[in-house]
Design a protein around this motif. Structure first.
Motif, PDB file in Angstrom:
ATOM      1  N   ALA A 197       6.085  11.012   3.731  1.00 26.83           N
ATOM      2  CA  ALA A 197       6.425   9.928   2.682  1.00 26.83           C
ATOM      3  C   ALA A 197       5.285   8.738   2.702  1.00 26.83           C
ATOM      4  CB  ALA A 197       7.570   9.115   3.538  1.00 26.83           C
ATOM      5  N   PRO A 198       4.944   8.326   1.641  1.00 32.11           N
ATOM      6  CA  PRO A 198       3.985   7.292   1.343  1.00 32.11           C
ATOM      7  C   PRO A 198       4.214   5.960   1.861  1.00 32.11           C
ATOM      8  CG  PRO A 198       4.692   8.023  -0.697  1.00 32.11           C
ATOM      9  CD  PRO A 198       5.560   8.832   0.328  1.00 32.11           C
ATOM     10  N   ASP A 244       0.794  -1.138   0.011  1.00 29.91           N
ATOM     11  CA  ASP A 244       0.018  -0.078   0.073  1.00 29.91           C
ATOM     12  C   ASP A 244       0.989   1.276  -0.094  1.00 29.91           C
ATOM     13  OD1 ASP A 244      -2.130  -1.350  -0.095  1.00 29.91           O
ATOM     14  OD2 ASP A 244      -2.716  -1.426   2.106  1.00 29.91           O
ATOM     15  N   LEU A 245       0.484   2.072  -1.116  1.00 30.78           N
ATOM     16  CA  LEU A 245       0.989   3.586  -0.830  1.00 30.78           C
ATOM     17  C   LEU A 245       0.174   4.612  -0.344  1.00 30.78           C
ATOM     18  CD1 LEU A 245       2.606   3.630  -4.799  1.00 30.78           C
ATOM     19  CD2 LEU A 245       3.540   2.812  -2.428  1.00 30.78           C
ATOM     20  N   GLN A 259     -12.356   9.811  -3.729  1.00 32.46           N
ATOM     21  CA  GLN A 259     -12.561   9.806  -2.323  1.00 32.46           C
ATOM     22  C   GLN A 259     -11.696  10.941  -1.655  1.00 32.46           C
ATOM     23  OE1 GLN A 259     -11.018   6.523  -0.112  1.00 32.46           O
ATOM     24  NE2 GLN A 259      -9.515   5.879  -1.788  1.00 32.46           N
ATOM     25  N   ASP A 260     -12.277  11.475  -0.583  1.00 32.87           N
ATOM     26  CA  ASP A 260     -11.454  12.423   0.303  1.00 32.87           C
ATOM     27  C   ASP A 260     -10.627  11.409   1.338  1.00 32.87           C
ATOM     28  OD1 ASP A 260     -12.275  14.802  -0.613  1.00 32.87           O
ATOM     29  OD2 ASP A 260     -14.384  14.649   0.358  1.00 32.87           O
ATOM     30  N   VAL A 261      -9.235  11.805   1.436  1.00 25.54           N
ATOM     31  CA  VAL A 261      -8.382  11.004   2.232  1.00 25.54           C
ATOM     32  C   VAL A 261      -7.813  11.839   3.228  1.00 25.54           C
ATOM     33  CG1 VAL A 261      -8.153   9.385   0.667  1.00 25.54           C
ATOM     34  CG2 VAL A 261      -6.575  11.075   0.521  1.00 25.54           C
ATOM     35  N   THR A 262      -7.141  11.198   4.280  1.00 27.49           N
ATOM     36  CA  THR A 262      -6.239  11.943   5.419  1.00 27.49           C
ATOM     37  C   THR A 262      -4.888  11.666   5.007  1.00 27.49           C
ATOM     38  OG1 THR A 262      -6.846  10.276   6.872  1.00 27.49           O
ATOM     39  CG2 THR A 262      -8.040  12.334   6.983  1.00 27.49           C
ATOM     40  N   LEU A 263      -4.190  12.321   5.709  1.00 32.81           N
ATOM     41  CA  LEU A 263      -2.617  11.597   5.521  1.00 32.81           C
ATOM     42  C   LEU A 263      -2.376  10.312   6.128  1.00 32.81           C
ATOM     43  CD1 LEU A 263      -0.375  14.745   6.947  1.00 32.81           C
ATOM     44  CD2 LEU A 263      -0.418  13.768   4.691  1.00 32.81           C
ATOM     45  N   GLY A 264      -1.839   9.439   5.200  1.00 24.17           N
ATOM     46  CA  GLY A 264      -1.463   8.057   5.724  1.00 24.17           C
ATOM     47  C   GLY A 264      -2.557   7.250   5.381  1.00 24.17           C
ATOM     48  N   GLN A 265      -3.794   7.634   4.641  1.00 24.60           N
ATOM     49  CA  GLN A 265      -4.780   6.596   4.243  1.00 24.60           C
ATOM     50  C   GLN A 265      -4.111   6.068   2.902  1.00 24.60           C
ATOM     51  OE1 GLN A 265      -8.724   8.264   4.343  1.00 24.60           O
ATOM     52  NE2 GLN A 265      -9.509   6.746   3.189  1.00 24.60           N
ATOM     53  N   PRO A 266      -4.456   4.684   2.651  1.00 21.44           N
ATOM     54  CA  PRO A 266      -4.103   3.973   1.455  1.00 21.44           C
ATOM     55  C   PRO A 266      -4.839   4.341   0.218  1.00 21.44           C
ATOM     56  CG  PRO A 266      -4.553   2.258   2.960  1.00 21.44           C
ATOM     57  CD  PRO A 266      -4.975   3.545   3.669  1.00 21.44           C
ATOM     58  N   VAL A 267      -4.136   4.642  -0.650  1.00 18.63           N
ATOM     59  CA  VAL A 267      -4.550   5.265  -2.096  1.00 18.63           C
ATOM     60  C   VAL A 267      -4.338   4.616  -3.055  1.00 18.63           C
ATOM     61  CG1 VAL A 267      -5.146   7.529  -1.259  1.00 18.63           C
ATOM     62  CG2 VAL A 267      -2.850   7.078  -2.125  1.00 18.63           C
ATOM     63  N   VAL A 268      -3.118   3.703  -3.057  1.00 21.60           N
ATOM     64  CA  VAL A 268      -2.676   3.053  -4.390  1.00 21.60           C
ATOM     65  C   VAL A 268      -2.055   1.736  -3.709  1.00 21.60           C
ATOM     66  CG1 VAL A 268      -0.861   2.776  -5.946  1.00 21.60           C
ATOM     67  CG2 VAL A 268      -1.933   4.856  -5.730  1.00 21.60           C
ATOM     68  N   THR A 269      -2.214   0.460  -4.248  1.00 21.20           N
ATOM     69  CA  THR A 269      -1.832  -0.773  -3.983  1.00 21.20           C
ATOM     70  C   THR A 269      -0.799  -1.199  -5.124  1.00 21.20           C
ATOM     71  OG1 THR A 269      -3.526  -1.119  -2.599  1.00 21.20           O
ATOM     72  CG2 THR A 269      -2.195  -2.926  -3.393  1.00 21.20           C
ATOM     73  N   VAL A 270       0.274  -1.618  -5.062  1.00 21.51           N
ATOM     74  CA  VAL A 270       1.094  -2.445  -5.984  1.00 21.51           C
ATOM     75  C   VAL A 270       1.398  -3.625  -5.948  1.00 21.51           C
ATOM     76  CG1 VAL A 270       2.167   0.024  -6.622  1.00 21.51           C
ATOM     77  CG2 VAL A 270       3.369  -1.539  -5.100  1.00 21.51           C
ATOM     78  N   ARG A 271       1.434  -4.558  -6.860  1.00 20.39           N
ATOM     79  CA  ARG A 271       1.564  -5.805  -6.674  1.00 20.39           C
ATOM     80  C   ARG A 271       2.798  -6.277  -7.787  1.00 20.39           C
ATOM     81  NH1 ARG A 271      -2.503  -7.722  -3.600  1.00 20.39           N
ATOM     82  NH2 ARG A 271      -4.412  -6.514  -3.700  1.00 20.39           N
TER      83      ARG A 271
END
Length: 694
Positions: free
Chosen positions: A587-588, A547-548, A681-693
């Motif tokens: 940092a993400p 998760d990024l 979506q609205d996100v806060t700092l540190g909330q997952p927004v991208v997943t890489v596999r």
């Protein structure tokens, strides 16, 4: 058959041809991923040809003859290669100034900016800067000999030294004695005339033919010599063409060549206007030498020596009548005497003092200048370590070693201090502090002619007073330079940006070629990616994802909604945009911070398993040159998800008319099995927004 990827040199040349050649480039900069050209005529850029190049991810034509070429992670290396091409030596071809700009420049000059002073210091600096290597080499030889002298192995200044030590003397005197010829060459080059003419004019008064007339034992008819009562030196005059010519040994002099070349430049350029181009090669050097060698021998050379001798006699009077003033004046004068070579006659006065009255009163106060000089160099060294400036660190280390061990100030002066005008005022404070201590505490004498280094402290009396004075001078200058910097804020920002670019290029070069090709997403990888919508989710059998997290709080949007065609196309990898709610950027993901733009608008992170993440704050914010961006992390630093990277004044970004959207992409998306995004979506700092596999 696949077309081979061009090498760095070939790619740089192809890019330069593609934008219309060096003559069409007004200026070139780069950000984290792109080359940013300011062209004279953007219509000359061949967009299709540039897009087709291996190593180029895409191009973006902008208004105002601006043109961007997207390179990716290798941008710093490509930029450096382009700037090192022979045709780009000047960094581009400035456009002709308009009448209004010319008039504005003239008005600026009349507002007291002291352009003449800047030009003077540049003339001094550029006349000596190319000599730093040999000056440092000679200085270190002197330092070694001084150590052996202090340990009693050899009397470094004895008149009856063996052939071995006479030869060692020749090793360092080769530089210091012929310094006038070298300075004349560089000064002439700086003033854009034939440097060999400048060197030849200066060498004429240093040949054995000329120096053979010196001294009372000269057998040349027409030479008469007298003794200077104050300095105890011989002054000889030769009658040449019926005219009296003062004879001097010009070895080590630098004031004479600097003054001579300034006049030579006027003569040389005047002759160029007189003679046609087809005969200039013969007659311009001929008449330049015919005019300037006599002028130097009869006028310029003696003028420099007279000035130095007059100064020595004046200082002798001042020490006898106002010793406290003298102790303060000497360290304040030396920083200006040494660059002009006017300090050499004082060496003769020091020796005369020792031989006549049994001690010398100049070297003690002079030590305050030397150690203030070395302290300023130490401040530069500490800053170069702090800011990871390799070249300056090497220069300062060598100069400081030559100074502290050999008492040699020239490497510090010519290699550093004259290049950065902020150093001199701070160094003068150290000189003043040391001089005041020497004067108030009753002065410092010595019975030996000594280089003022750490090794010669015991020859000064009182040793405690001398030690306190030079220590105070050293640490005052060091602290002032370190805490206020030797670069202006603008120079520091530029130097840090260049350092970051060089470090990024070095890391890029260290990556094996196959991995580097994956990091720099090629055109083929971009073509195989559908960037019109979110990437489909990975199949159920996919490996666990990474998760990024959101680097900023705000509204998440898809890349194709971003007002930048390069990011929107996916050329810099899959990812998301976030309209930031505030200016904190974190940092993400855990990893190494491999890239930090000097302007603070872009960061690159590489995770332990090789996933690359690019955070780009705003669109075209590189043009703000760091204004409104406060960087809180450094390249090479290990970061954890949530660590603060930067703080951004979003109002300043908006005031500069740049979109504030913050991009987070994965440049090596082609290496991964999937990049899943969560948009809308609205996100806060540190909330997952991208997943890489993988």
């Amino acid at each position: 058959m696949n077309t081979p990827v061009p090498g760095p040199q070939a790619l740089a040349e192809q890019i330069l041809r593609g934008v219309g050649g060096a003559e069409n480039v007004e200026s070139l900069t780069h950000c984290a991923t792109r080359l940013r050209f300011q062209l004279h005529d953007a219509a000359k850029a061949d967009k299709d040809a540039l897009d087709a190049l291996d190593g180029v991810m895409g191009t973006v034509a902008q208004s105002g003859d601006r043109f961007q070429i997207v390179i990716g992670g290798a941008v710093a290396g490509v930029y450096a290669t382009i700037m090192n091409l022979p045709s780009m030596t000047g960094g581009g071809t400035p456009r002709p100034e308009t009448d209004a700009e010319v008039k504005a420049a003239m008005r600026a000059k009349s507002r007291g900016r002291f352009a003449w002073l800047d030009n003077f210091f540049e003339y001094l600096s550029d006349s000596f800067r190319p000599l730093m290597g040999v000056l440092l080499g000679a200085s270190l030889i002197i330092a070694i000999a001084s150590v052996l002298d202090a340990l009693g192995v050899i009397d470094f200044r004895a008149a009856d030294k063996s052939a071995t030590w006479v030869f060692v003397d020749a090793m360092w005197r080769s530089v210091l004695y012929f310094l006038p010829v070298m300075v004349a060459y560089n000064a002439a080059k700086k003033l854009r005339i034939d440097p060999w003419v400048g060197a030849a004019v200066m060498a004429a008064v240093m040949t054995p033919n000329f120096t053979g007339m010196l001294g009372p034992d000269s057998k040349v008819p027409g030479v008469t010599c007298t003794t200077n009562a104050t300095l105890g030196t011989q002054e000889c005059v030769a009658h040449v063409f019926g005219l009296p010519m003062q004879l001097n040994d010009y070895g080590g002099q630098v004031f004479v060549p600097l003054l001579m070349v300034a006049l030579l430049a006027l003569v040389y350029k005047g002759l160029q206007r007189i003679f046609p181009e087809n005969v200039q090669l013969v007659f311009v050097p001929f008449f330049s030498m015919l005019i300037m060698i006599p002028v130097t021998a009869f006028l310029i050379g003696p003028l420099g020596v007279w000035a130095g001798n007059g100064l020595g006699e004046g200082l002798s009077w001042l020490n006898g009548n106002a010793p406290i003033v003298f102790a303060i004046l000497i360290p304040l004068l030396y920083p200006f005497l040494v660059p002009l070579g006017l300090h050499w006659p004082l060496n003769a006065l020091m020796l005369v003092n020792i031989n006549t009255i049994g001690y010398d009163f100049i070297q003690g106060p002079m030590g305050a200048w030397n150690f203030a000089c070395f302290g300023a160099t130490a401040g530069v060294l500490l800053l170069s370590v702090r800011h990871r400036e390799k070249e300056m660190r090497q220069t300062a280390t060598g100069a400081l070693a030559a100074g502290l061990l050999g008492g040699i100030s020239e490497p510090s002066l010519y290699g550093i201090h004259l290049r950065f005008k902020r150093i001199y005022p701070r160094m003068l404070v150290g000189c003043l502090v040391g001089g005041v201590i020497v004067g108030v505490l009753g002065g410092v004498d010595t019975k030996a002619f000594a280089f003022t280094s750490l090794l010669t402290i015991p020859v000064f009396s009182p040793m405690a007073v001398y030690s306190i004075a030079i220590g105070a001078a050293f640490f005052t200058s060091m602290a002032l330079v370190y805490f206020s910097d030797f670069r202006t804020p603008e120079q520091r920002a530029q130097a840090n940006a260049e350092r970051d670019a060089a470090e990024a290029a070095a890391r890029e070069a260290a990556v094996p070629a196959p991995a580097r090709e994956l990091v720099t997403v090629g055109a083929a990888a971009v073509a195989g990616h559908d960037s019109t919508g979110p990437v489909p989710a990975a199949p159920p059998a996919a490996a666990p994802g990474l998760d990024l997290l959101a680097p900023v709080a705000g509204r998440v949007i898809a890349l194709d909604e971003v007002p930048d065609p390069v990011f929107a196309s996916g050329a810099l990898g899959d990812g998301v945009g976030i309209e930031p709610a505030d200016g904190r950027v974190v940092a993400p993901v855990d990893g190494e911070l491999v890239t930090v733009a000097g302007t603070g608008h872009a960061f690159g992170i590489r995770t332990a398993d090789g996933v690359e993440v690019l955070i780009h704050i705003g669109i075209d914010t590189v043009q703000m040159k760091g204004e409104g961006f406060t960087v809180r992390a450094e390249a090479g630093q290990r970061v954890r998800a949530g660590d603060l990277l930067a703080e951004v004044d979003l109002d300043a970004v908006r005031a500069a008319q740049h979109p504030t959207v913050t991009l987070m992409t994965v440049p090596n998306s082609a290496e991964l099995s999937s990049v899943e995004t969560r948009t809308g979506q609205d996100v806060t700092l540190g909330q997952p927004v991208v997943t890489v596999r993988r």
